[in-house]
Design a protein around this motif. Structure first.
Motif, mmCIF file in Angstrom:
data_model
loop_
_atom_site.group_PDB
_atom_site.id
_atom_site.type_symbol
_atom_site.label_atom_id
_atom_site.label_comp_id
_atom_site.label_asym_id
_atom_site.label_seq_id
_atom_site.Cartn_x
_atom_site.Cartn_y
_atom_site.Cartn_z
ATOM 1 N N PHE A 75 0.813 -1.219 0.000
ATOM 2 C CA PHE A 75 0.000 0.000 0.000
ATOM 3 C C PHE A 75 0.850 1.274 0.000
ATOM 4 O O PHE A 75 0.571 2.220 -0.751
ATOM 5 C CB PHE A 75 -0.930 -0.004 1.218
ATOM 6 N N TYR A 76 1.887 1.318 0.822
ATOM 7 C CA TYR A 76 2.686 2.533 0.947
ATOM 8 C C TYR A 76 3.718 2.683 -0.181
ATOM 9 O O TYR A 76 4.449 3.673 -0.212
ATOM 10 C CB TYR A 76 3.377 2.576 2.306
ATOM 11 N N ASP A 77 3.754 1.731 -1.095
ATOM 12 C CA ASP A 77 4.737 1.775 -2.180
ATOM 13 C C ASP A 77 4.123 2.031 -3.557
ATOM 14 O O ASP A 77 4.813 2.491 -4.456
ATOM 15 C CB ASP A 77 5.525 0.463 -2.230
ATOM 16 N N HIS A 78 2.837 1.708 -3.742
ATOM 17 C CA HIS A 78 2.240 1.878 -5.076
ATOM 18 C C HIS A 78 1.523 3.227 -5.183
ATOM 19 O O HIS A 78 1.389 3.965 -4.204
ATOM 20 C CB HIS A 78 1.302 0.711 -5.403
ATOM 21 N N ASN A 79 1.071 3.539 -6.394
ATOM 22 C CA ASN A 79 0.429 4.832 -6.659
ATOM 23 C C ASN A 79 -1.089 4.721 -6.730
ATOM 24 O O ASN A 79 -1.762 5.532 -7.357
ATOM 25 C CB ASN A 79 0.949 5.424 -7.966
ATOM 26 N N GLY A 80 -1.629 3.699 -6.072
ATOM 27 C CA GLY A 80 -3.072 3.473 -6.097
ATOM 28 C C GLY A 80 -3.449 2.210 -6.827
ATOM 29 O O GLY A 80 -4.547 1.672 -6.641
ATOM 30 N N VAL A 81 -2.555 1.721 -7.673
ATOM 31 C CA VAL A 81 -2.757 0.481 -8.423
ATOM 32 C C VAL A 81 -1.514 -0.380 -8.250
ATOM 33 O O VAL A 81 -0.389 0.119 -8.367
ATOM 34 C CB VAL A 81 -3.007 0.766 -9.922
ATOM 35 N N ASP A 82 -1.700 -1.662 -7.973
ATOM 36 C CA ASP A 82 -0.581 -2.574 -7.726
ATOM 37 C C ASP A 82 -0.455 -3.556 -8.895
ATOM 38 O O ASP A 82 -1.227 -4.513 -8.983
ATOM 39 C CB ASP A 82 -0.819 -3.333 -6.423
ATOM 40 N N PRO A 83 0.497 -3.348 -9.810
ATOM 41 C CA PRO A 83 0.645 -4.231 -10.973
ATOM 42 C C PRO A 83 0.875 -5.693 -10.582
ATOM 43 O O PRO A 83 0.413 -6.598 -11.273
ATOM 44 C CB PRO A 83 1.863 -3.656 -11.705
ATOM 45 N N ILE A 84 1.588 -5.922 -9.485
ATOM 46 C CA ILE A 84 1.858 -7.301 -9.057
ATOM 47 C C ILE A 84 0.559 -7.990 -8.661
ATOM 48 O O ILE A 84 0.301 -9.142 -9.043
ATOM 49 C CB ILE A 84 2.859 -7.309 -7.885
ATOM 50 N N ALA A 85 -0.282 -7.287 -7.889
ATOM 51 C CA ALA A 85 -1.559 -7.867 -7.475
ATOM 52 C C ALA A 85 -2.473 -8.096 -8.674
ATOM 53 O O ALA A 85 -3.191 -9.101 -8.736
ATOM 54 C CB ALA A 85 -2.237 -6.948 -6.466
ATOM 55 N N ILE A 86 -2.433 -7.179 -9.647
ATOM 56 C CA ILE A 86 -3.264 -7.332 -10.841
ATOM 57 C C ILE A 86 -2.817 -8.549 -11.649
ATOM 58 O O ILE A 86 -3.644 -9.343 -12.118
ATOM 59 C CB ILE A 86 -3.204 -6.061 -11.710
ATOM 60 N N ALA A 87 -1.507 -8.714 -11.807
ATOM 61 C CA ALA A 87 -0.981 -9.852 -12.555
ATOM 62 C C ALA A 87 -1.388 -11.168 -11.887
ATOM 63 O O ALA A 87 -1.784 -12.126 -12.554
ATOM 64 C CB ALA A 87 0.538 -9.758 -12.653
#
Length: 232
Positions: free
Chosen positions: A75-87
């Motif tokens: 949460f504190y590292d992404h810009n609102g969207v997490d590409p790793i979680a999406i993948a």
């Protein structure tokens, strides 16, 4: 024959590209229509004005740590969207042939709570992304987390941490124990399943996942985890 296959492949790629572009445009329109009807600041103030709104610094420290650890540890590292979680979600959905996994960050979930329905559609997911980026531009991470905790659904008709703490434990959230913090942090993932008054056994299993996530992220030690689960 080879030319035919190449032509079919090119046509398929074109269809996919046009579909993706179409979903993107529709998602953008859904986002714009939502924020034009109710501005971001107005939607946020509506949450903050609710009875029982609890600032982050008035919560037990373990509670927001537990929420981030189990729901969105980057949460504190992404810009609102997490590409790793999406993948990861795309891979799971392809294997299961469903939209069971969403890969949504806490910011996207807040966006959904503020504006959109729970319906699992790609257009709505795209609108969530645009709204999440908008939220991240305007508010700090702690402000977003605070808004999320105060607006998410905890089951049994309880929206927000104050309502849930009073409803399940008969106390204000400032008074929650570590055991209660970790139990409640696991509920929003599936409120109808993990509500402790509905499925205490499943709620306990989910609590174990929350505590394990806290250990994995270094928030607590294994010994502290055992003490929390024992209610000490």
């Amino acid at each position: 024959m080879r030319k035919i296959f190449k032509g079919l492949a090119a046509a398929l790629v074109l269809v996919v590209v046009l579909t993706v572009l179409g979903v993107g445009v529709d998602g953008w329109r859904l986002y714009r229509n939502a924020v034009e009807q109710t501005g971001i600041e107005q939607a946020v103030e509506q949450v903050r004005a609710q009875e029982g709104y609890t600032p982050l610094d008035q919560l037990p420290a373990l509670y927001p740590q537990a929420v981030v650890a189990v729901e969105d540890r980057r949460f504190y590292d992404h810009n609102g969207v997490d590409p790793i979680a999406i993948a990861r979600a795309v891979w799971v959905n392809l294997r299961t042939g469903s939209l069971a996994e969403g890969g949504s960050t806490l910011t996207q979930q807040l966006a959904k709570n503020l504006y959109f329905t729970q319906e699992k559609k790609f257009t709505r997911k795209v609108a969530e992304v645009f709204t999440a980026w908008d939220l991240e531009r305007r508010y700090t991470k702690d402000e977003i987390l605070e808004l999320y905790i105060n607006s998410i659904y905890y089951g049994e008709g309880y929206y927000g941490i104050c309502s849930a703490s009073r409803g399940y434990f008969g106390k204000d959230p400032t008074e929650m124990t570590d055991y209660e913090c970790t139990l409640l942090a696991g509920v929003p993932n599936a409120p109808s399943v993990y509500a402790p008054t509905v499925n205490p056994d499943l709620a306990a299993q989910r609590q174990r996942q929350v505590v394990d996530s806290l250990v994995d992220t270094g928030c607590i030690t294994e010994q502290q985890a055992q003490e929390i689960l024992a209610g000490e």
